[in-house]
Design an enzyme around this catalytic site. Structure first.
Site, short mmCIF file in Angstrom:
data_model
loop_
_atom_site.label_atom_id
_atom_site.label_comp_id
_atom_site.label_asym_id
_atom_site.label_seq_id
_atom_site.Cartn_x
_atom_site.Cartn_y
_atom_site.Cartn_z
N PRO A 1 -23.77 69.46 -66.14
CA PRO A 1 -24.16 68.00 -66.26
C PRO A 1 -23.93 67.20 -65.06
O PRO A 1 -23.16 68.10 -63.82
CB PRO A 1 -22.50 68.19 -66.42
CG PRO A 1 -21.98 69.50 -66.73
CD PRO A 1 -22.66 70.20 -66.08
N GLU B 1 1.42 71.14 -46.97
CA GLU B 1 0.67 71.15 -47.24
C GLU B 1 0.06 71.35 -45.00
O GLU B 1 -1.09 72.23 -44.75
CB GLU B 1 -0.19 69.46 -46.48
CG GLU B 1 0.02 69.18 -47.85
CD GLU B 1 -0.77 69.25 -49.15
OE1 GLU B 1 -1.75 69.65 -49.19
OE2 GLU B 1 -0.58 69.38 -50.25
N ASP C 1 -2.66 75.72 -56.86
CA ASP C 1 -3.28 76.88 -56.03
C ASP C 1 -2.74 78.38 -56.52
O ASP C 1 -3.70 78.84 -56.27
CB ASP C 1 -1.26 77.57 -54.55
CG ASP C 1 -2.22 75.33 -54.01
OD1 ASP C 1 -3.00 75.34 -54.20
OD2 ASP C 1 -1.26 75.75 -53.28
#
Length: 671
Positions: free
Chosen positions: A239, A461, A535
């Site tokens: 798409p 992070e 994750d």
């Protein structure tokens, strides 16, 4: 001075509703005038009527049984009295019968009759006539009898017009035209014209599409050698890659009639309508040939027949598909009519539709590479006021995996962000913010997060960033943030390398970098949290693909259980045994745990640098590649990548220079 012809008032157009209104007025008038209205008849009470009867003023009493009203007629002598002067005038009535002078409402009929007879006997009134009768109105009875049928017919006509699209919609708005095609005929004079210049990238697809347009413009060029014009071309791709845009460009470039419609336009609640619309569509195209028909989202009617047909509910769709197959390549061949179709689900289409002779060409419209993304950015940046320092190459590098529609959205979002900040031009930072907004979602700086949660997110992070920095095949880091975006509490942006094939080492490095967040929580806090859900989902899918799809596992071997036709998802059984399923589960778990231990080992050896990076992230909330270079130093294998990119760029420049030289040589006039 000449008179203006437009100054004369336009005469009202004749409307059939005027006739209906006139008939209604006449009926009401006859009912109104003929029922005794506009006469001198007055209402009287029972006591007044009894008094008039005793005085001998009444000549006739006409009691109406069904209305419980009595009509009082006076004698000639009584009309001359002063007490009756209000009703003694000449009445106006269209009725042939005489009008009464008084009307009285009575209750019970027996009591009223008994009272009148008693007064007549007491006063010896032999000349007064008393009658009891029923009265009916033929016109009223006729209307009441006819009204239900009129209402039923009117409601039926209204529903039929609504189902056929209304007075102005559908195929003429009539129930008899419901089988007509709903295709829109493109008019290059009134409709917005899109050319091939507006379609950036997609060189291969554009080349084939341009050739199809050329077939219709100059058919003799190809048929003179014995070739046949292809029947159709199928545009396949993810798409947003520009399939419909290519069709719009064909409509703008072709000098032939262009019929455009969607696959769902053939679907209707009535049986046989889809096939009828297909016949009508090809009849119109054949009458205007050479012509092009474009069917968007053809999978709405082109799905494989006989698949998962448990209820028989798709018989109408199959009939429509059968008619389409016959029209494209049957006994009644449509010459000089080319069918273009677009879909992103080519795996579910019927094989008979995909064969040569119907859709002779299948054009795959893939996601753009870095060079094509640059061209797409240049197209969408035309109407946007940008700063002079904007680097389009940088934007193309920052948007790997983006489709053309995504890039258009980035440009629009960047303009909105710049306008929100009261800027005069859209800058580089606005585009980066737009990419972050589209990929990660809207920033939620006001989200309530406890200090402990914030610290956990920062180390999570930082773990991603540290592991990806130290692994050769992991994607290089661009930015790390602990500002909540969308559903995520923190995010790390990478710049993945655009690879055509992927090796096991590369996939394992990516899995290890993805597990770096949970590994950091384990190394620092000696406990894990639910923050690694996305994750784990990503890693599990990647490991399952390595084992069951790509054949990259030694235990399973060179086997794949991938079904490219897409029909495996409708089955209730797996294509492998229970013992193999157990082996697959063990190998997936083994692969993930190996990379998790590898991430823990990397972070344990660089725990001080991980802590420093997390503290800087807690302080700034957003850190970039430069901050990691200050802590870890430059990546040891980044130099090889830069050299490879420079070599590739130099090679592309040489090819471009060579092609320009050849074109200049061809354009030189002969001496």
């Amino acid at each position: 001075m000449a008179k203006d012809n437009n100054s004369t008032p336009n005469k009202p157009k004749f409307n059939t509703w005027w006739i209906y209104g006139l008939i209604a007025i006449l009926l009401i008038g006859f009912q109104f005038f003929g029922s005794g209205n506009f006469t001198n008849t007055k209402k009287a009470s029972i006591s007044e009527v009894q008094e008039y009867l005793r005085n001998g003023d009444i000549s006739k009493i006409q009691a109406i049984i069904n209305t419980h009203q009595a009509k009082i007629f006076l004698t000639e002598e009584a009309l001359a009295k002063d007490v009756h002067k209000d009703v003694s005038g000449q009445p106006f009535s269209l009725s042939a019968t005489a009008s009464p002078q008084y009307i009285v409402n009575y209750g019970d009929q027996a009591i009223f009759e008994q009272t009148i007879n008693k007064i007549k006997e007491d006063n010896e009134l032999t000349g007064t006539v008393v009658t009891f009768e029923s009265e009916s109105n033929l016109l009223t009875d006729f209307i009441i009898t006819l009204l239900p049928f009129v209402l039923i017919i009117g409601i039926w006509l209204y529903l039929m017009r609504r189902m056929s699209g209304g007075a102005g919609g559908g195929a003429g708005g009539q129930i008899f035209n419901i089988g007509k095609s709903k295709a829109k005929l493109f008019d290059e004079k009134t409709d917005t014209r899109t050319s091939f210049k507006d379609v950036a990238g997609l060189e291969g697809a554009k080349e084939e599409i341009e050739e199809i347009v050329e077939f219709l413009k100059n058919p003799d060029k190809y048929t003179s050698l014995g070739g046949k014009i292809p029947k159709g071309a199928l545009l396949v791709g993810p798409p947003g890659t520009g399939k419909t845009l290519l069709a719009k460009a064909v409509a703008g470039e072709a000098k032939v009639p262009f019929f455009s419609l969607s696959g769902s336009d053939f679907v209707e609640m009535f049986v046989g309508v889809g096939a009828s619309r297909v016949r009508d569509l090809f009849k119109q195209a054949k009458d205007k040939s050479p012509a092009i028909i474009f069917i968007d989202e053809i999978d709405a009617i082109g799905r494989a027949r006989g698949k998962s047909n448990f209820t028989g509910s798709n018989d109408e769709r199959e009939n429509t598909l059968n008619q389409l197959l016959t029209e494209m390549d049957g006994f009644g061949t449509n010459t000089n009519v080319i069918v273009l179709a677009a879909t992103n689900r080519a795996d579910v289409l019927d094989k008979a539709l995909m064969r040569a002779g119907r859709f002779d060409r299948q054009i795959y419209v893939d996601l753009p590479d870095i060079r094509e993304r640059k061209e797409i950015f240049e197209v969408h940046l035309r109407p946007i006021k940008t700063s002079e320092t904007l680097d389009v190459d940088f934007l193309a590098k920052q948007t790997p995996g983006f489709s053309g529609a995504d890039i258009a959205n980035v440009c629009n979002e960047a303009a909105l962000i710049a306008a929100r900040k009261e800027k005069k031009a859209v800058s580089k930072q606005d585009f980066l913010d737009a990419v972050d907004r589209i990929v990660g979602g809207l920033e939620k700086k006001n989200k309530i997060i406890t200090p402990r949660e914030k610290k956990t997110i920062a180390y999570h992070e930082a773990g991603h960033a540290t592991v990806s920095w130290m692994l050769e095949h992991a994607a290089p880091l661009v930015k790390v943030t602990i500002v909540p975006r969308g559903q995520s509490l923190g995010a790390a942006w990478y710049l993945p390398e655009e690879r055509l094939i992927v090796r096991p080492d590369q996939m394992k490095d990516e899995m290890c970098a993805t597990l770096g967040g949970r590994a950091a929580e384990k190394v620092i806090f000696d406990e894990i949290s639910t923050g690694a859900l996305s994750d784990l989902e990503k890693v599990t899918k990647q490991a399952r693909a390595m084992v069951t799809i790509y054949g990259l596992n030694d235990e399973i071997g060179n086997l794949t259980y991938y079904d490219s036709s897409g029909q495996n998802e409708y089955g209730f059984s797996k294509p492998y045994s229970e013992q193999t399923a157990l082996t697959i589960d063990k190998e997936i778990s083994k692969l993930i745990e190996e990379q998790y231990k590898r991430a823990i080992e990397l972070l344990s050896n660089n725990k001080d640098k991980l802590t420093e990076l997390a503290e800087r992230l807690l302080e700034k909330e957003v850190i970039f590649k430069d901050d990691l270079e200050k802590i870890f130093g430059k990546r040891p294998f980044e130099k090889d990548q830069l050299e490879a990119e420079a070599e590739l760029e130099e090679k592309s420049k040489q090819e471009q220079l060579q092609s320009e030289t050849e074109s200049e040589t061809e354009s030189e006039p002969e001496k």
